[in-house]
Design an enzyme around this catalytic site. Structure first.
Site, PDB file in Angstrom:
ATOM      1  N   LYS A 187      66.987  -4.375  12.552  1.00  0.00           N
ATOM      2  CA  LYS A 187      66.750  -3.160  11.762  1.00  0.00           C
ATOM      3  C   LYS A 187      68.019  -2.320  11.698  1.00  0.00           C
ATOM      4  O   LYS A 187      68.402  -1.825  10.631  1.00  0.00           O
ATOM      5  CB  LYS A 187      65.583  -2.356  12.376  1.00  0.00           C
ATOM      6  CG  LYS A 187      64.224  -3.009  12.160  1.00  0.00           C
ATOM      7  CD  LYS A 187      63.087  -2.344  12.945  1.00  0.00           C
ATOM      8  CE  LYS A 187      61.801  -3.159  12.769  1.00  0.00           C
ATOM      9  NZ  LYS A 187      60.652  -2.635  13.541  1.00  0.00           N
ATOM     10  N   ASP A 213      57.026   3.897   9.298  1.00  0.00           N
ATOM     11  CA  ASP A 213      56.160   2.756   9.612  1.00  0.00           C
ATOM     12  C   ASP A 213      54.816   2.860   8.887  1.00  0.00           C
ATOM     13  O   ASP A 213      54.077   1.879   8.786  1.00  0.00           O
ATOM     14  CB  ASP A 213      55.851   2.720  11.121  1.00  0.00           C
ATOM     15  CG  ASP A 213      56.791   1.814  11.898  1.00  0.00           C
ATOM     16  OD1 ASP A 213      57.182   0.769  11.355  1.00  0.00           O
ATOM     17  OD2 ASP A 213      57.098   2.149  13.053  1.00  0.00           O
ATOM     18  N   GLN A 267      59.402   1.447  18.210  1.00  0.00           N
ATOM     19  CA  GLN A 267      59.031   0.030  18.182  1.00  0.00           C
ATOM     20  C   GLN A 267      57.811  -0.221  19.071  1.00  0.00           C
ATOM     21  O   GLN A 267      57.744   0.258  20.206  1.00  0.00           O
ATOM     22  CB  GLN A 267      60.225  -0.824  18.652  1.00  0.00           C
ATOM     23  CG  GLN A 267      60.019  -2.325  18.544  1.00  0.00           C
ATOM     24  CD  GLN A 267      59.943  -2.833  17.108  1.00  0.00           C
ATOM     25  OE1 GLN A 267      60.434  -2.202  16.175  1.00  0.00           O
ATOM     26  NE2 GLN A 267      59.311  -3.976  16.920  1.00  0.00           N
TER      27      GLN A 267
END
Ligand code: GUN
Length: 292
Positions: free
Chosen positions: A53, A120, A97
């Site tokens: 990422k 997200d 995460q």
């Protein structure tokens, strides 16, 4: 092999290039879009994802930081850091995460991220907007699957999509996206899951079959309808006699399924690269929302 491969790697590269061009076209006097990524602990798979990422952000011209916190970090310390990032105008997106260590409540953390920085699309506000058919963000993996279908000219309209797996990250939001009254969606959706003894009675009906259950090669060739579109979201490490000691396999037995399917995504190189590309798109969206 009969099926045509859906090349997620090259489609994702195109999406990333589009984001790069979008960033490059911004006014030089404006601050660049920014993404803050937090990784708690040292899960090897999460480390790989987070590194990818960060690299993708850098290539697109998105300012990104990755903060690695020890697995022993307390929930309140993590909440304090998120509160700082919520106030920090240099970061338009915040990503924590998952999975998190057991002593940290995942819902509490997700709800602490301000919805406009929730790239997200895990916050209940954003999940609710998505369920209502009025999304602000779309979660990266399901959005990546929709983008793969669109760019491969596969229309879900009126098709029967069967999703195996009901996670909050993939199965549930993908069901919402596929059923939306939208020219690139409008599918009839079934969500099958681990409570079904024999899932093949559902999978065999699928025009579009999405495997997102986290079980290596669960979907066998005889569970796939002739000509179906097979999307494999699984990334499973299985032991292998190579230097790494493992290889990656999906939730679909690729060789068998490819004999039946019309289209199929490989693992790796299918859905995975799209997740990162769509995260970049969401970061740009957050940036535009916050910059007016
Ligand atoms: N873990 C697995 N997939 C994801 C994702 O898309 N976002 C975050 N934050 N964690 C994940």
């Amino acid at each position: 092999m009969k099926a045509q491969i859906i090349d997620g790697k090259s489609i994702a590269a195109r999406v990333r290039e589009e984001v790069r061009e979008e960033v490059a076209a911004l006014e030089p006097r404006d601050r660049p879009p920014g993404l803050a990524v937090i990784l708690v602990g040292d899960d090897p798979a999460s480390q790989v994802y987070v590194r990818s990422k960060g690299k993708a952000c850098e290539e697109a011209g998105i300012h990104s930081i990755t903060e690695t916190l020890p697995a022993s970090v307390s929930e309140s310390q993590l909440l304090e850091r998120i509160a700082q990032l919520n106030r920090d105008e240099t970061f338009h997106g915040i990503l924590v995460q998952l999975p998190l260590p057991k002593h940290i409540n995942t819902e509490t953390i997700i709800e602490s991220i301000t919805p406009e920085k929730d790239v997200d699309c895990f916050h209940p506000f954003n999940v609710g907007r998505l369920a209502m058919g009025a999304p602000i963000f779309e979660p990266a993996t399901p959005a990546g699957i929709m983008e793969l279908l669109k760019r491969q000219n596969i229309s879900p309209v009126g098709k029967h999509a069967v999703i195996v797996g009901r996670s909050n990250i993939v199965g549930k939001p993908l069901a919402n996206l596929l059923m939306q009254k939208h020219p690139h969606a409008n599918a009839v959706v079934t969500v099958a899951h681990s409570a079904v003894g024999d899932i093949s009675r559902f999978t065999r009906q699928a025009d579009i079959l999405v495997a997102a259950i986290g079980q290596p090669e669960l979907i066998r060739g005889d569970m796939v309808k002739e000509g179906a579109v097979v999307i494999d979201v699984g990334v499973n490490r299985v032991e292998a006699p190579n230097p790494k000691g493992y290889r990656l396999v999906g939730d679909v037995a690729f060789e068998e399924a490819a004999e039946k399917a019309g289209y199929i995504t490989p693992v790796p190189g299918g859905v995975g690269p799209m997740t990162i590309a769509m995260l970049l798109k969401n970061t740009m969206k957050a940036y535009r929302l916050q910059m007016g």
